[in-house]
Design an enzyme around this catalytic site. Structure first.
Site, PDB file in Angstrom:
ATOM      1  N   ARG A  37     -11.925 -22.325  -1.547  1.00  0.00           N
ATOM      2  CA  ARG A  37     -13.091 -22.938  -3.234  1.00  0.00           C
ATOM      3  C   ARG A  37     -13.355 -21.274  -3.740  1.00  0.00           C
ATOM      4  NH1 ARG A  37     -16.607 -28.058  -3.046  1.00  0.00           N
ATOM      5  NH2 ARG A  37     -18.130 -26.616  -2.283  1.00  0.00           N
ATOM      6  N   SER A 106      -8.196 -34.941  -5.999  1.00  0.00           N
ATOM      7  CA  SER A 106      -9.711 -35.922  -5.904  1.00  0.00           C
ATOM      8  C   SER A 106      -9.546 -36.535  -6.813  1.00  0.00           C
ATOM      9  CB  SER A 106     -10.476 -34.868  -6.082  1.00  0.00           C
ATOM     10  OG  SER A 106     -10.988 -33.015  -5.921  1.00  0.00           O
ATOM     11  N   LYS A 135     -21.933 -29.790  -4.958  1.00  0.00           N
ATOM     12  CA  LYS A 135     -20.783 -30.910  -6.329  1.00  0.00           C
ATOM     13  C   LYS A 135     -21.974 -31.631  -6.963  1.00  0.00           C
ATOM     14  CE  LYS A 135     -16.317 -32.287  -6.519  1.00  0.00           C
ATOM     15  NZ  LYS A 135     -16.462 -31.355  -8.010  1.00  0.00           N
TER      16      LYS A 135
END
Length: 204
Positions: A37, A106, A135
């Site tokens: 990521r 997601s 997040k």
């Protein structure tokens, strides 16, 4: 073999050397999938990090997944891509990566879960099970009940992500979810290898 069982998502705040050490340790500990990521938008750095992780995974049988960026996945010939809801549409991504690569999506609410059924994806990342500092834009917390219901409803394998650690892992596993995705519990552990071994033991 269930490739989703223990799914490491890398921490984009960690420098390249730390990233390599974390992934090396996690693979030695038995992690079953790794997603790179990179949220800073520096494509060159993203590709460099992806190649570094790919080299570590070489010959391990652990799939390399790229977060968000189909171009980076193609550039490094990764095993798949994981898309968010605001990324490239799944149909388009599938056309670009071909039918043999893994495609994850997601899912942040019930409507998206329903819509996903008709998409050419391989698995769903249910986000976020619990609120988490990695997040910050979480719209919904699924919680254990929400996760359990999603597992029953969804025809794809589900990977649970968001605020999962050793203290709540038993409840997560109890929902019969296919896999668990972790960032901090492995990336920030004193020994990523030992953390991975312990987590796998707990997942059973």
């Amino acid at each position: 073999m269930n490739p989703y069982r223990l799914y490491l998502v890398t921490d984009d705040q960690q420098d390249l050397e730390t990233l390599k050490a974390v992934v090396t340790g996690a693979v030695a500990g038995g992690v079953t999938m790794v997603q790179v990521r990179e949220k800073h938008g520096d494509v060159r750095a993203f590709i460099e990090r992806a190649f570094a992780v790919k080299a570590i995974l070489q010959g391990s049988g652990v799939p390399l997944i790229i977060n968000d960026r189909v171009d980076v996945a193609l550039a490094v010939d990764a095993d798949g891509v994981h898309l968010g809801q605001s990324d490239m549409p799944a149909d388009t991504a599938r056309r670009l990566i071909g039918k043999d690569k893994l495609l994850g999506l997601s899912i942040e609410n019930e409507q998206q879960l329903t819509d996903a059924e008709s998409l050419p994806i391989d698995y769903v990342g249910l986000s976020a099970i619990f609120a988490t500092s990695t997040k910050s834009n979480t719209k919904k917390e699924w919680g254990i009940e929400g996760l359990r219901n999603a597992v029953v409803k969804c025809s794809f394998p589900i990977v649970a992500i968001g605020g999962i650690n050793a203290s709540n892992l038993d409840a997560i596993v109890g929902t019969n979810v296919d896999g668990v995705a972790l960032v901090s519990a492995i990336c920030h552990a004193p020994s990523p290898k030992q953390a991975t071994i312990d987590l796998l033991k707990q997942i059973g």
